[in-house]
Write a protein that holds these residues in place. Structure first.
Motif, short mmCIF file in Angstrom:
data_model
loop_
_atom_site.label_atom_id
_atom_site.label_comp_id
_atom_site.label_asym_id
_atom_site.label_seq_id
_atom_site.Cartn_x
_atom_site.Cartn_y
_atom_site.Cartn_z
N GLY A 1 0.79 -1.23 0.00
CA GLY A 1 0.00 0.00 0.00
C GLY A 1 0.82 1.27 0.00
O GLY A 1 0.26 2.37 -0.14
N GLU A 2 2.14 1.18 0.14
CA GLU A 2 2.97 2.38 0.17
C GLU A 2 2.94 3.15 -1.14
O GLU A 2 2.89 4.38 -1.15
CB GLU A 2 4.42 2.04 0.53
N VAL A 3 2.98 2.44 -2.27
CA VAL A 3 2.98 3.12 -3.56
C VAL A 3 1.65 3.84 -3.76
O VAL A 3 1.62 5.01 -4.15
CB VAL A 3 3.26 2.14 -4.72
N SER A 4 0.55 3.18 -3.46
CA SER A 4 -0.76 3.82 -3.63
C SER A 4 -0.94 4.99 -2.66
O SER A 4 -1.56 6.00 -2.99
CB SER A 4 -1.90 2.81 -3.51
N SER A 5 -0.35 4.91 -1.47
CA SER A 5 -0.40 6.04 -0.52
C SER A 5 0.39 7.23 -1.06
O SER A 5 -0.05 8.38 -0.93
CB SER A 5 0.16 5.63 0.84
N ASN A 6 1.55 6.95 -1.66
CA ASN A 6 2.33 8.02 -2.29
C ASN A 6 1.54 8.66 -3.41
O ASN A 6 1.52 9.89 -3.56
CB ASN A 6 3.66 7.47 -2.83
N LEU A 7 0.90 7.83 -4.22
CA LEU A 7 0.09 8.35 -5.33
C LEU A 7 -1.03 9.23 -4.81
O LEU A 7 -1.28 10.31 -5.34
CB LEU A 7 -0.46 7.19 -6.17
N ARG A 8 -1.72 8.78 -3.77
CA ARG A 8 -2.82 9.58 -3.19
C ARG A 8 -2.31 10.97 -2.79
O ARG A 8 -2.96 11.98 -3.08
CB ARG A 8 -3.41 8.88 -1.98
N ALA A 9 -1.19 11.03 -2.12
CA ALA A 9 -0.64 12.32 -1.68
C ALA A 9 -0.33 13.23 -2.87
O ALA A 9 -0.64 14.43 -2.84
CB ALA A 9 0.61 12.09 -0.83
N ILE A 10 0.26 12.67 -3.90
CA ILE A 10 0.60 13.44 -5.09
C ILE A 10 -0.66 13.99 -5.76
O ILE A 10 -0.75 15.17 -6.11
CB ILE A 10 1.41 12.58 -6.09
N LEU A 11 -1.66 13.12 -5.94
CA LEU A 11 -2.89 13.54 -6.62
C LEU A 11 -3.68 14.56 -5.82
O LEU A 11 -4.29 15.46 -6.39
CB LEU A 11 -3.75 12.31 -6.94
N LYS A 12 -3.65 14.45 -4.50
CA LYS A 12 -4.33 15.45 -3.66
C LYS A 12 -3.62 16.80 -3.76
O LYS A 12 -4.28 17.84 -3.79
CB LYS A 12 -4.40 14.98 -2.21
N GLN A 13 -2.28 16.79 -3.83
CA GLN A 13 -1.53 18.04 -4.01
C GLN A 13 -1.90 18.71 -5.32
O GLN A 13 -1.89 19.94 -5.43
CB GLN A 13 -0.02 17.78 -3.98
N LEU A 14 -2.22 17.91 -6.33
CA LEU A 14 -2.61 18.44 -7.63
C LEU A 14 -4.08 18.86 -7.67
O LEU A 14 -4.56 19.33 -8.70
CB LEU A 14 -2.33 17.41 -8.72
N SER A 15 -4.79 18.66 -6.57
CA SER A 15 -6.21 19.02 -6.43
C SER A 15 -7.09 18.34 -7.48
O SER A 15 -8.03 18.95 -8.00
CB SER A 15 -6.38 20.55 -6.50
N LEU A 16 -6.79 17.09 -7.76
CA LEU A 16 -7.63 16.34 -8.70
C LEU A 16 -8.93 15.93 -8.02
O LEU A 16 -9.00 15.83 -6.79
CB LEU A 16 -6.88 15.11 -9.21
N ALA A 17 -9.93 15.69 -8.82
CA ALA A 17 -11.25 15.31 -8.30
C ALA A 17 -11.15 14.06 -7.44
O ALA A 17 -10.39 13.14 -7.76
CB ALA A 17 -12.21 15.08 -9.47
N PRO A 18 -11.91 14.00 -6.35
CA PRO A 18 -11.85 12.84 -5.46
C PRO A 18 -12.08 11.50 -6.17
O PRO A 18 -11.45 10.51 -5.83
CB PRO A 18 -12.95 13.12 -4.43
N ASP A 19 -12.96 11.46 -7.16
CA ASP A 19 -13.21 10.23 -7.88
C ASP A 19 -11.97 9.77 -8.66
O ASP A 19 -11.67 8.57 -8.70
CB ASP A 19 -14.39 10.39 -8.86
N ILE A 20 -11.23 10.70 -9.23
CA ILE A 20 -10.00 10.37 -9.96
C ILE A 20 -8.96 9.84 -8.98
O ILE A 20 -8.28 8.85 -9.26
CB ILE A 20 -9.46 11.61 -10.71
N VAL A 21 -8.85 10.47 -7.83
CA VAL A 21 -7.91 10.03 -6.80
C VAL A 21 -8.26 8.61 -6.35
O VAL A 21 -7.41 7.72 -6.30
CB VAL A 21 -7.89 11.00 -5.60
N ARG A 22 -9.54 8.40 -6.05
CA ARG A 22 -10.00 7.09 -5.56
C ARG A 22 -9.73 5.99 -6.60
O ARG A 22 -9.14 4.96 -6.28
CB ARG A 22 -11.49 7.15 -5.24
#
Length: 138
Positions: free
Chosen positions: A19-40
């Motif tokens: 889950g570390e890679v997906s957690s890193n991805l989540r942080a990056i995508l949230k910093q980019l302010s992408l839509a929650p559905d795209i992040v999920r």
């Protein structure tokens, strides 16, 4: 050309790091302010790919590429490969050993979940390993 690109190593049977890679991805995508559905959706695809490498391979990498209009996740591993991709795409089909299932993993939902949460998915597999490419458009 990707706006962001990073490759992560994923070790076989390393459930402590799962889950570390997906957690890193989540942080990056949230910093980019992408839509929650795209992040999920992106994190589900990444997590399932990560778990497949941990459970079924000898190790591999996940490469994350972010473009202006999409996220591409490339999971590449060395290992026995997928003998029957069509069968592996069926919900509930799993080749995970019993000890993995006893840990709560290997339910046969990895590839179906990747497909359901991506706009594009491609799998290439041989006796030397597997490459899964998935894209999520935004």
């Amino acid at each position: 050309m990707a706006l962001y690109s990073k490759e992560f190593e994923v070790k076989a049977r390393d459930f402590d790091s799962a889950g570390e890679v997906s957690s890193n991805l989540r942080a990056i995508l949230k910093q980019l302010s992408l839509a929650p559905d795209i992040v999920r959706r992106s994190c589900i695809v990444c997590y399932e790919a990560e778990m497949n490498i941990i459970i079924h391979s000898y190790g591999g990498t996940i490469k994350i590429e972010i473009f202006e209009d999409r996220i591409r996740i490339i999971a590449e591993d060395t290992g026995p490969g997928i003998e029957d991709i069509e069968l592996a795409m069926k919900e509930g089909y799993s080749t995970a050993p019993e000890e993995i299932r006893e840990m709560g993993f290997g339910a046969g939902m990895g590839l179906p979940n990747i497909k359901a949460n991506s706009d594009f998915m491609d799998i290439k597999s041989s006796k030397d390993g597997t490459v899964v490419v998935a894209e999520i458009l935004f």
